[in-house]
Enzyme design. Structure first.
Site, PDB file in Angstrom:
ATOM      1  N   ARG A  34       0.818  -1.220   0.000  1.00  0.00           N
ATOM      2  CA  ARG A  34       0.000   0.000   0.000  1.00  0.00           C
ATOM      3  C   ARG A  34       0.851   1.269   0.000  1.00  0.00           C
ATOM      4  O   ARG A  34       0.471   2.265  -0.613  1.00  0.00           O
ATOM      5  CB  ARG A  34      -0.933  -0.014   1.201  1.00  0.00           C
ATOM      6  CG  ARG A  34      -2.038  -1.025   0.998  1.00  0.00           C
ATOM      7  CD  ARG A  34      -2.966  -1.075   2.161  1.00  0.00           C
ATOM      8  NE  ARG A  34      -4.088  -1.929   1.846  1.00  0.00           N
ATOM      9  CZ  ARG A  34      -4.830  -2.549   2.751  1.00  0.00           C
ATOM     10  NH1 ARG A  34      -4.569  -2.396   4.026  1.00  0.00           N
ATOM     11  NH2 ARG A  34      -5.837  -3.300   2.374  1.00  0.00           N
ATOM     12  N   GLY A 373      -9.743  -9.816  -2.775  1.00  0.00           N
ATOM     13  CA  GLY A 373      -8.578 -10.416  -2.126  1.00  0.00           C
ATOM     14  C   GLY A 373      -8.175 -11.784  -2.622  1.00  0.00           C
ATOM     15  O   GLY A 373      -7.020 -12.010  -2.986  1.00  0.00           O
ATOM     16  N   GLY A 396     -13.439  -4.113  -1.071  1.00  0.00           N
ATOM     17  CA  GLY A 396     -14.830  -3.655  -0.967  1.00  0.00           C
ATOM     18  C   GLY A 396     -15.162  -2.558  -1.951  1.00  0.00           C
ATOM     19  O   GLY A 396     -16.246  -2.542  -2.554  1.00  0.00           O
TER      20      GLY A 396
END
Ligand code: AMP
Length: 415
Positions: A34, A373, A396
């Protein structure tokens, strides 16, 4: 405004990133994907002569200061990744002075936004059933605006590069955008790529379009399946949901995973596909196991004739061929969810066949998007990550975007 057009020289940019990285018990980062994902945006702003105020959440501290979720733990890693010192603001809502003192090329990281309940904007310590809940919610929305306004006051422009939270209307992901005019707010590079990827499968579709939905349950994927039904040419439904469909059609599924309250829904999906001319591909055969472990005994059998005491854990050879046929000729491909319990090597063949077919189609010019995922874990497991067009970073958020929902984080900037 776009990040490429904005003149950052001499400006302070407040950038929402997703630095919610996994840490071990010693506070060390175990996966910095990330942080690396946000680097193109952050480096661009610094290279153009801007100053950076970086903000993020970490974990779920639920509106309180919780030391194990402190972003202080990642200051050195961010500094190493950017190749420049990073200052730290211990309190994200009291960082005005530090922000004001920033010079071009300097970087300030704010402490975890979710130490304040205003970030998420949900009233704390009051039950939804409580008669005072609505009042508390209104009061919280008002203080959320104040919180967002404070964050906005630190900078000249706002950049949102946190796709992972784009489906949330939080202070830093959406509300803050109200305090910048259209010329001073923009998506970061990561967000731009994610939005483009979603557009490629929902709007700019090259045909044929094959979507592969797998995973454990039909109930969690139904919104996406219904939205895709109007768009795809081929729809492969695999994984655990196979057995809900097989049972709905009167099959014997042994002890396979099944949602008994979704049998009608399964029949409705079959009918919808027929009515809309969608080629629905279900797994006709499966690998059945007598236990839920890698060493279990296995046998190949029809998905609708699984012996008592056995469960379907992977797509069988006939199904794998049918999946590959529907994928290899496609020009647009979306994959979410594995075709079996791929975490066990012996039940990974179905997911591997899908990954290989997608890689082949991509080599032949198809656009392929992998998201959610587990399917990302699949392509990584089979070493095919660099043979697909795009791997989404947002679980999501991606799923909601594919369901056709407007993402508040994107709408706040693009309108
Ligand atoms: P989801 O989170 O719904 O996308 O589901 C992902 C999970 O589905 C993975 O952990 C797989 O192991 C699991 N899964 C796939 N196929 C099956 C199956 N036939 N039986 C049980 N679990 C499955």
């Amino acid at each position: 405004m776009t990040i490429n057009d904005y003149k950052f020289a001499g400006k302070k940019a407040i950038v929402r990133v997703d630095f919610n990285v996994p840490l071990n018990e010693n506070g060390q980062i175990t996966d910095d994907t990330r942080i690396r994902g946000a680097l193109p945006t952050l480096k661009h702003i610094l290279e153009e002569g801007g100053a950076l105020i970086i903000m993020s959440h970490m974990g779920k501290p639920k509106g309180k200061v919780v030391a194990k979720y402190s972003l202080k733990q990642i200051v050195d890693a961010v500094s190493a990744a950017l190749g420049t010192p990073v200052q730290f603001a211990e309190d994200c809502a009291k960082a005005a002075e530090q922000a004001a003192a920033l010079k071009a090329g300097e970087v300030l990281l704010l402490e975890n936004l979710r130490y304040y309940p205003e970030e998420e904007g949900k009233p704390v310590g009051i039950d939804k059933e409580d008669p005072a809940y609505e009042e508390a919610k209104k009061a919280m929305k008002a203080s959320q605006k104040e919180f967002a306004k404070t964050l906005a006051s630190y900078a000249d422009c706002y950049v949102n590069d946190a796709f992972g939270t784009a489906h949330r209307k939080h202070a830093s992901t959406a509300v803050i955008a109200d305090y910048f005019d259209a010329d001073n707010k923009m998506l970061g590079y990561l967000m731009e790529k994610e939005v483009e990827a979603v557009d490629n499968i929902l709007k700019n579709i090259k045909r044929p379009f094959t979507a592969i939905m797998g995973g454990s349950k039909v109930s969690t994927k139904i919104g996406i399946i219904e939205n895709l039904m109007d768009k795809v040419d081929n729809l492969i439904l695999c994984g655990g949901m196979t057995y809900t469909f097989a049972k709905a059609n009167g099959g014997e599924i042994g002890k396979s995973i099944c949602e008994n309250d979704k049998l009608e829904l399964a029949l409705d999906i079959i009918a919808q596909a027929k009515a809309k001319g969608v080629n629905l591909v279900l797994a006709t055969d499966c690998v059945a196991a007598d236990d839920f472990c890698n060493e279990a005994n296995t046998q190949v059998c029809p998905s609708n004739a699984i012996p008592e005491g056995w469960e379907g854990v992977d797509a069988g050879p006939e199904s794998r061929k049918a999946f590959a046929a529907a994928i290899e000729g496609a020009k647009t491909i979306l994959w979410n969810g594995p075709a079996g319990v791929f975490e066990f090597d012996n039940f990974a063949a179905g997911s591997k066949a899908i990954a290989e077919a997608i890689a082949t189609a991509t080599d032949n010019g198809a656009y392929s998007l992998i998201g959610g995922g587990d399917s990302v874990a699949c392509v990584n497991k089979f070493g095919m990550a660099d043979r697909v067009s795009y791997i989404s970073t947002g679980g999501g958020a991606l799923l909601e975007a594919i369901e056709g929902k407007v993402l508040p984080g994107v709408a706040a900037i693009k309108g």
